[in-house]
Motif scaffolding. Structure first.
Motif, short mmCIF file in Angstrom:
data_model
loop_
_atom_site.label_atom_id
_atom_site.label_comp_id
_atom_site.label_asym_id
_atom_site.label_seq_id
_atom_site.Cartn_x
_atom_site.Cartn_y
_atom_site.Cartn_z
N TRP A 307 0.89 -1.13 0.02
CA TRP A 307 -0.03 -0.12 -0.10
C TRP A 307 0.80 1.30 0.03
N ASN A 308 1.66 1.37 0.85
CA ASN A 308 2.91 2.23 0.78
C ASN A 308 3.33 2.66 -0.35
N LEU A 309 3.96 1.63 -1.22
CA LEU A 309 4.40 1.83 -2.56
C LEU A 309 3.48 2.38 -3.45
N GLY A 310 2.11 1.91 -3.36
CA GLY A 310 1.16 2.35 -4.21
C GLY A 310 0.96 3.96 -4.32
N VAL A 311 0.83 4.22 -3.01
CA VAL A 311 0.55 5.75 -2.65
C VAL A 311 1.81 6.73 -2.95
N MET A 312 2.90 6.06 -2.53
CA MET A 312 4.29 6.94 -2.91
C MET A 312 4.49 7.23 -4.52
N LEU A 313 3.74 6.19 -5.24
CA LEU A 313 3.90 6.46 -6.75
C LEU A 313 3.36 7.84 -7.45
N PHE A 314 2.52 8.34 -6.62
CA PHE A 314 1.96 9.64 -6.92
C PHE A 314 2.74 10.75 -6.52
N ASP A 315 3.61 10.50 -5.58
CA ASP A 315 4.55 11.48 -4.86
C ASP A 315 5.60 11.58 -6.08
N LEU A 316 6.07 10.49 -6.82
CA LEU A 316 7.13 10.52 -7.64
C LEU A 316 6.77 10.93 -9.06
N LEU A 317 5.58 10.89 -9.43
CA LEU A 317 5.00 11.33 -11.00
C LEU A 317 4.11 12.61 -10.84
N GLU A 318 3.25 12.82 -9.80
CA GLU A 318 2.52 13.74 -10.00
C GLU A 318 2.82 15.32 -9.24
N GLN A 319 2.35 16.18 -9.43
CA GLN A 319 2.46 17.42 -8.55
C GLN A 319 1.57 17.50 -7.66
N ILE A 320 0.55 16.79 -7.52
CA ILE A 320 -0.37 16.74 -6.32
C ILE A 320 -0.55 15.09 -6.16
N ALA A 321 -0.17 14.79 -4.59
CA ALA A 321 0.01 13.44 -4.57
C ALA A 321 -1.46 12.96 -4.11
N LEU A 322 -1.66 11.47 -4.07
CA LEU A 322 -3.22 10.99 -3.69
C LEU A 322 -3.85 11.51 -2.75
N PHE A 323 -3.21 11.72 -1.55
CA PHE A 323 -3.78 12.07 -0.54
C PHE A 323 -3.29 13.60 0.12
N ASP A 324 -2.92 14.22 -0.72
CA ASP A 324 -2.70 15.73 -0.29
C ASP A 324 -3.41 16.44 0.33
N SER A 325 -4.89 16.22 0.02
CA SER A 325 -5.87 17.22 0.71
C SER A 325 -5.93 16.94 2.36
N ILE A 326 -5.49 15.96 2.75
CA ILE A 326 -5.70 15.58 3.98
C ILE A 326 -4.88 16.11 4.65
N ASN A 327 -5.06 16.71 6.01
CA ASN A 327 -3.80 17.26 6.76
C ASN A 327 -3.17 16.49 7.85
N THR A 328 -1.77 16.26 7.47
CA THR A 328 -1.22 15.30 8.24
C THR A 328 -0.04 15.93 9.47
N GLU A 329 -0.28 17.24 9.61
CA GLU A 329 0.36 17.85 10.67
C GLU A 329 0.14 17.22 11.98
N PRO A 330 0.84 17.41 13.00
CA PRO A 330 0.75 16.62 14.34
C PRO A 330 -0.69 17.45 14.82
N ASP A 331 -1.35 16.41 15.71
CA ASP A 331 -2.66 16.84 16.17
C ASP A 331 -3.63 17.23 14.97
N ASN A 332 -3.39 17.32 13.88
CA ASN A 332 -4.33 17.76 12.87
C ASN A 332 -5.04 16.62 11.99
N TYR A 333 -4.37 15.57 12.07
CA TYR A 333 -4.73 14.38 11.06
C TYR A 333 -6.01 13.86 11.83
N ARG A 334 -6.94 13.49 10.74
CA ARG A 334 -8.20 13.09 10.84
C ARG A 334 -8.45 11.75 10.25
#
Length: 587
Positions: A307-334
């Protein structure tokens, strides 16, 4: 915003390349470094829990254990600083092999954590050197401890690699991989994962661009790199009252990597790796890469890496990754927001999968309906996430990632199966049609505890005989360990350690590393021994920053450090109270 690796690089402060450094300063025979104000936090000082007494006061020019001379600071992170060092015992004409990477850890890592890393490291090093993925996993070469006035610091020695791929790809046009470059990179990663999963029974748990690095390529690159540090010293702060000089890291090794260098990529940083054949439910993975079985506590194993690899491929290929719209900062991840995007992409999860998820009731009702429908987007589809591939490649790529991104872990293809997907094979076979490939044949994982007899979807592996094929081993390991090229049976040192209780048996197969002197091979057994001495030119800044991310990994790191402190306070053996005598590795 993406979670950071165990070790983060200060690449935002080092935009100069080797070529423009040559012309950026004067030609003084005794160049002086720029000094940084003592009021400004620099590199490791920016860590939230930074305490200077926990960090070794390393200095450029310092020689560790009468062998390794520190010449450039490469990086830093939550638990260590990382340095390029010259191996004074190496042949002066050995090119890049006269250099190593040294990770100097903080002095509060607990003994339990160290022993766990040692057992996994030994397994990765010794399981099967003949496997094609063996050369795509980074190994320790040596370990030792150094002393500061506040305790002991575990040091781990690695071979030297280029920058992680998230930095390397900034040198590509449009700062992303093309489809053809992905087809060069991915076989290396999949072979490395297959080795870890099928031969070593190890789950990486933190696979992301920070933790993938490439080989050096040009044999003179490190000599040039070291000369630049000499001619243009990195900025630094004056020593603090603990004697620490905080240096700016230097990590740019020059031009964009060639295809051969891309094909040499290695998986690095096993700091959070785990055995795959145990019952695993603890949190793992950076938030943006978290698999559904991890979020919902269904139990995880090898498919979490897929799963990690599948998500990571969009980081390598595209300007916007698969789950870029979620907030991953500490205490803000939902998690509910993350799950909503997964439903948008994959459809609702199967009820059979939810039935074995400990946290399913928190997010789904008794009928399997998602309790937070506002997070399910109608326009979030794989087809809308891929922009930089031609139509034929796009279709194959989407099918490829759909084999990796499934709700049920047992439905994901294994690394070995993915190597035969037409997205990777079409160029070498001249084939565009999708051949019938069976899905991963893991039996119902229920609790996601794979059998010891093999990786899901793979036949059982048999232990190799005592012969090691010399030509399949990395040159650096053969140089350090000539016995690996012999046909003599290795001395069962690891088995003796297992019998006296100093190590936990990692798996059922009985392969073990031979034990020789330091001059012969990497000293895997010395961890407890003491030595007294095309679409947009501007990158997405949010995604390319590797410095403000990874709260899942951070929580585990904090727990590890706290355990180390607890052991010390109780008088139990730990690196800080006299136990006897290791991305990133820019890890």
């Amino acid at each position: 915003m993406r979670p950071a690796n165990l070790l983060k690089r200060a690449h935002s402060h080092n935009k100069q390349t080797i070529s423009n450094l040559l012309h950026s300063r004067g030609t003084s025979p005794h160049p002086q470094p720029d000094l940084i104000s003592g009021h400004k936090k620099v590199e490791e000082e920016e860590n939230p829990n930074y305490k200077p007494e926990n960090w070794y006061p390393a200095r450029l020019g310092e020689i560790l254990v009468h062998r390794y001379e520190l010449v450039v600071k490469l990086g830093f992170g939550v638990t260590a600083t990382v340095w390029l060092a010259k191996d004074l015992h190496a042949d002066i004409n050995s090119g890049n092999r006269k250099y190593v990477t040294i990770k100097i850890n903080v002095n509060i890592l607990g003994k339990e954590f160290q022993d766990g890393r040692r057992a996994i490291a030994e397994k990765l090093f010794s399981a099967n050197p003949q496997h094609p993925g063996y050369g795509h996993v980074r190994f320790m070469l040596d370990t030792f401890k150094v002393h500061s006035k506040h305790g002991e610091h575990l040091c781990i020695v690695y071979d030297v690699l280029r920058e992680p791929i998230d930095l390397c790809m900034t040198k590509f046009p449009h700062r992303r991989f093309t489809g053809s470059k992905l087809r060069i990179l991915l076989p290396a990663l999949l072979q490395g994962l297959d080795y870890m999963h099928s031969e070593c029974r190890v789950v990486h748990t933190d696979l992301k661009p920070d933790n993938i690095m490439m080989g050096l390529g040009d044999p003179t690159i490190l000599d040039v790199f070291v000369q630049q540090e000499h001619d243009h010293p990195s900025p630094r702060k004056a020593p603090d009252n603990h004697g620490r000089i905080i240096y700016r890291s230097r990590s740019d090794l020059g031009e964009a990597p060639t295809e051969a260098v891309i094909a040499s990529a290695k998986i690095t940083d096993i700091g959070l790796a785990a055995w795959g054949d145990e019952k695993n439910t603890k949190p793992i993975q950076s938030n943006a890469f978290m698999a559904p079985e991890v979020i919902l506590q269904a139990g995880w194993s090898y498919p979490a890496d897929i799963w990690n690899l599948g998500v990571m491929l969009f980081d390598l290929l595209e300007q916007i990754a698969l789950f870029d719209s979620i907030n991953t900062e500490p205490d803000n991840y939902r998690p509910e927001q993350h799950l909503g995007l997964m439903i948008s992409l994959l459809g609702p999860p199967p009820k059979e999968f939810l039935a074995r998820c400990a946290k399913a009731k928190k997010y789904f009702d008794a009928d399997g309906q998602f309790k937070y429908p506002k997070y399910v987007g109608e326009d979030c589809k794989f087809e809308h996430a891929v922009h930089r591939l031609n139509p034929e490649d796009k279709e194959l790529f989407i099918d490829f990632v759909q084999k990796m991104l499934t709700w049920a872990p047992e439905d994901r293809w294994t690394a070995k199966q993915l190597l035969d997907h037409p997205f990777l094979t079409k160029e070498r076979e001249g084939c565009w049609d999708t051949p019938p490939l069976s899905r991963a044949s893991t039996t119902s994982v229920g609790s996601m505890i794979p059998s010891r007899t093999g990786t899901p979807g793979l036949p059982p592996t048999s232990a190799p005989n005592n012969q090691t094929i010399h030509s399949n081993l990395p040159a650096r390991l053969l140089e350090l360990c000539p016995s690996l090229g012999s046909t003599e049976a290795p001395e069962p040192k690891i088995e003796r350690q297992l019998s006296n209780g100093s190590l936990k048996a990692p798996a059922t197969d009985e392969r073990s590393a031979s034990t020789t002197t330091l001059a012969q091979r990497p000293k895997m057994e010395t961890l407890t021994e003491s030595k007294s001495e095309t679409d947009a030119e501007t990158p997405n800044a949010k995604r390319l920053s590797a410095n403000k991310q990874n709260e899942s990994s951070q929580a585990m790191i904090d727990a590890i450090l706290n355990r180390g402190k607890a052991h010390a306070s109780k008088g139990e053996p730990s690196p800080t109270n006299g136990s006897s005598s290791k991305h990133p590795e820019r890890e």
